[in-house]
Design an enzyme around this catalytic site. Structure first.
Site: not given
Ligand SMILES: NC(=O)c1ccc[n+]([C@@H]2O[C@H](COP(=O)([O-])OP(=O)(O)OC[C@H]3O[C@@H](n4cnc5c(N)ncnc54)[C@H](OP(=O)(O)O)[C@@H]3O)[C@@H](O)[C@H]2O)c1
Length: 276
Positions: A17-18, A62, A91, A141, A154, A158
């Site tokens: 998403g991000i 990965d 993440g 985060s 988590y 972070k």
């Molecule tokens: N959403 C929130 O509420 C939030 C809040 C604060 C901070 N964040 C941080 O923002 C970042 C992005 O989060 P998001 O919300 O966009 O999550 P998301 O939609 O679940 O996307 C996570 C991304 O990380 C990739 N990923 C996970 N494990 C991996 C691995 N082992 N190797 C390579 N790629 C991997 C996934 O790839 P695949 O598509 O291939 O699985 C996906 O592209 C994270 O670091 C998260 O902690 C999120």
């Protein structure tokens, strides 16, 4: 945009998403994006939808697999124009009380959110040092700064990322590489399970669209100095209160424990009154 102003930026977790919002924002500004993730199909769809689609490149890896990480680094080394920026965004999250978190889950969280970005950053440093405009942005985060029940692994990952970012920024002060830190509150992506969304709703926690995080990221990319930025009000205020008066935050969160336990699906018995 002139060719001189175009940056080549590696975005990890670009399929999420991000990550996809950051990639779109970069592409719209004329930058070249290296789209990293594990899901080739989702990365293909994203690339096809970006402005100047042919300019961007997909790098499937990965990050928990050392050989795949090193292959990713080799691909970056072979880029004719080099690499200008790394956005450590990939993440994973988990919502569970510590007593119900397995060793495997602890390792997955810490490896993905902390060890993998540390190793990837180290491996790409020689390449980044060759760029005149190099930047590293670590996506963290608010839970790295406010220990929230149910997010032990988590939050620890972070908080570790924060320590790493601060150290690296100082370690690289005599180079041209700017090291930034961006800590959003909840963001509307599929990272958050139904239970997490339910908890946020019940607690009245607000969330942001991923595009807001992408805009912050873009600002950091062009910032002259390494910066630390927190997204969302009142979370930014609570982070400061927590740093100065953690007991106040302890009391506030103690009142929320029953809801946390309910949404986390806690199975261990509630503590007897007066013994908590
Ligand atoms: N959403 C929130 O509420 C939030 C809040 C604060 C901070 N964040 C941080 O923002 C970042 C992005 O989060 P998001 O919300 O966009 O999550 P998301 O939609 O679940 O996307 C996570 C991304 O990380 C990739 N990923 C996970 N494990 C991996 C691995 N082992 N190797 C390579 N790629 C991997 C996934 O790839 P695949 O598509 O291939 O699985 C996906 O592209 C994270 O670091 C998260 O902690 C999120």
């Amino acid at each position: 945009m002139s060719a001189q102003a175009m940056l080549t930026v590696l975005v990890t977790g670009a399929s999420g998403g991000i990550g996809s919002a950051i990639s779109r924002a970069l592409a719209e500004k004329g930058h070249r994006v290296l789209l990293q993730g594990r899901n080739a199909e989702r990365l293909q769809q994203l690339k096809a939808a970006l402005p100047h689609s042919d300019r961007h490149q997909i790098l499937v890896a990965d990050l928990l697999n050392e050989a795949e990480r090193l292959e990713l680094v080799r691909s970056c080394e072979q880029l004719p124009g080099g690499l200008d920026a790394l956005i450590n965004n990939a993440g994973v999250s988990a919502f569970a009380l510590l007593g119900e978190t397995s060793d495997k889950e602890l390792a997955r969280l810490l490896h993905t959110n902390l060890l993998a970005p540390m190793a990837l950053t180290r491996d790409l440093l020689p390449l980044l040092k060759r760029s005149q405009r190099a930047a590293i942005i670590n996506i963290s985060s608010a839970f790295g700064h406010i220990g929230h029940p149910g997010f032990g692994a988590y939050g620890a990952s972070k908080a570790g990322l924060h320590g790493f970012t601060e150290t690296l920024r100082r370690e690289l002060l005599d180079t041209g590489i700017r090291v930034h830190y961006l800590a959003p509150r909840a963001v509307d992506t599929s990272l958050n399970s139904e239970a997490v969304n339910g908890l946020n709703h019940a607690l009245g926690n607000k969330s942001d669209p991923p595009e807001k995080i992408a805009q912050q990221c873009l600002q950091l990319l062009h910032s002259k100095y390494g910066r630390r930025r927190f997204v969302g009000w009142p979370e930014r205020f609570f982070i400061k209160i927590n740093a100065l008066f953690p007991a106040l935050v302890d009391s506030a969160l103690a009142k929320k424990l029953p809801l946390v336990r309910q949404f986390a699906g806690a199975t261990d018995p509630l503590p007897e009154p007066g013994k908590s």
